[in-house]
Enzyme design. Structure first.
Site, PDB file in Angstrom:
ATOM      1  N   HIS A 131       0.841  -1.201   0.000  1.00 32.41           N
ATOM      2  CA  HIS A 131       0.000   0.000   0.000  1.00 32.41           C
ATOM      3  C   HIS A 131       0.881   1.257   0.000  1.00 32.41           C
ATOM      4  CE1 HIS A 131      -3.676  -2.166   0.393  1.00 32.41           C
ATOM      5  NE2 HIS A 131      -3.529  -2.507   1.645  1.00 32.41           N
ATOM      6  N   TYR A 228     -10.445   0.030 -10.971  1.00 32.06           N
ATOM      7  CA  TYR A 228     -11.386  -1.014 -10.513  1.00 32.06           C
ATOM      8  C   TYR A 228     -12.580  -1.083 -11.455  1.00 32.06           C
ATOM      9  CZ  TYR A 228     -14.553  -3.327  -7.078  1.00 32.06           C
ATOM     10  OH  TYR A 228     -15.424  -4.173  -6.431  1.00 32.06           O
TER      11      TYR A 228
END
Ligand code: A3P
Length: 330
Positions: A131, A228
């Site tokens: 991340h 996404y």
């Protein structure tokens, strides 16, 4: 982290105590390091520091980089299933009994628990995830030829997902007695506000997105930038892009046999979320998050059921202002 020499440990702890602290994202506290709000758990931060100087990259490494709640679990499944497709049958696939987080390991979580040797022991090409923003990646990665897959998501869906994730994790910790029943849960209004101020985990979000976006333009053969929503909408085209980018394109024969579609079905929200391991298992993360917390709805646009029009406008406005002219449209 336990085997770090006491002197180094002391140095790391001293450094942590100098980092700005943010306690609004309950129940996780955040510390600002190199301009980024990282989860403030000491073992986690010590892992991040150690990675900076000790991580050894390989040119064949493939790193999935995301802001939390952007589709990490899904993309882990997709890259794992794609990369290892010649090794496993779909009927008896590891993803049917392992959570995707146990198939593709988090760089920083393995360091946090003092198990970088697990990363060393992985055969090439290694699949890992992070991340960390591009600017906080160790030089060993940025200077190497390894490939980075970045996935971003509509910030409105992401903030709803992050808020729900934090709340369900919080509830599960209260249920097991690991957290005081009085600890406040994160409210949606606070989550939105903190994202807008740049004070959310691994944020500011716009810097995270922009840094990887710029790298994808500067070195397109090394950094692939995905959304996404696009992976959801055009799964086949994006699965093929992923395979090509990772250096293992689908052959015409595989395409004819429907291998791409089989991978997409195996990794779909419907398939993964219903598996026993993902409904009741809880070994996936250092932070002992129940696996079920990684599967909620898996839809585009669920923000409409949660955000007020003002919240949505504020989030869009900030992202637009920060990314306009120099970043992707989200
Ligand atoms: P929602 O909360 O909107 O449902 P991450 O994996 O980065 O933690 O992101 C979690 C988000 O991805 C959650 O979003 C989760 O439901 C969704 N997700 C998990 N698995 C998925 C899959 N196989 N396909 C699509 N979305 C998925």
């Amino acid at each position: 982290a336990e085997d770090q020499a006491p002197k180094l440990l002391q140095q790391y702890n001293d450094l942590i105590s100098t980092l700005p602290l943010e306690e609004g994202w309950q129940p996780v506290s955040l510390r600002k390091y190199k301009g980024v709000w990282l989860p403030g758990h000491e073992i986690f931060l010590r892992g991040i520091f150690a990675i900076q100087s000790h991580f050894k990259s390989r040119p064949t490494d493939i790193l999935l980089a995301t802001l939390p709640k952007s589709g990490t679990t899904w993309l882990k499944a997709l890259i794992f299933a794609t990369m290892t497709r010649s090794q496993y049958s779909f009927a008896d696939h590891p993803l049917l009994s392992l959570n995707p987080h146990n198939c593709v390991h988090s760089l920083e979580e393995l360091w946090a628990i003092g198990q970088p040797s697990k990363i060393e022991a992985l055969p090439s090409p290694r699949l890992l995830n992070t991340h960390m923003p591009y600017s906080v990646l160790p030089d060993a990665i940025r200077a190497s030829d390894c490939r980075i897959i970045y996935v971003c998501r509509d910030p409105k869906d992401r903030v709803v997902s992050a808020w729900q994730f934090t709340s369900s994790w919080h509830r599960s910790k209260k249920a097991t007695g690991e957290m005081m029943p009085t600890t406040e849960a994160l409210s949606l209004a606070t989550a939105v506000e903190m994202v807008c101020q740049g004070n959310s985990p691994f944020g500011p979000d716009w810097d995270h997105v922009l840094e990887y976006w710029r790298e994808s333009l500067r070195q397109p053969e090394n950094v692939l930038f995905l959304k996404y929503e696009e992976v959801m909408e055009e799964s086949v085209a994006n699965a093929k892009r992923l395979a090509e980018f990772m250096g293992c394109p689908f052959s015409l024969e595989e395409e004819k046999e429907g291998v791409v579609e089989k991978i997409i079905t195996l990794c779909s929200f419907d398939k993964l979320s219903k598996l026993e391991v993902n409904q009741n298992g809880d070994q996936a993360s250092v932070f002992r998050v129940p696996n079920s917390c990684y599967f909620r709805k898996g839809k585009v646009g669920d923000w409409r059921n949660h955000l007020s029009p003002e919240m949505a406008r504020r989030l869009d406005g900030i992202m637009d202002e920060k990314l306009r002219g120099s970043g992707p449209t989200l």
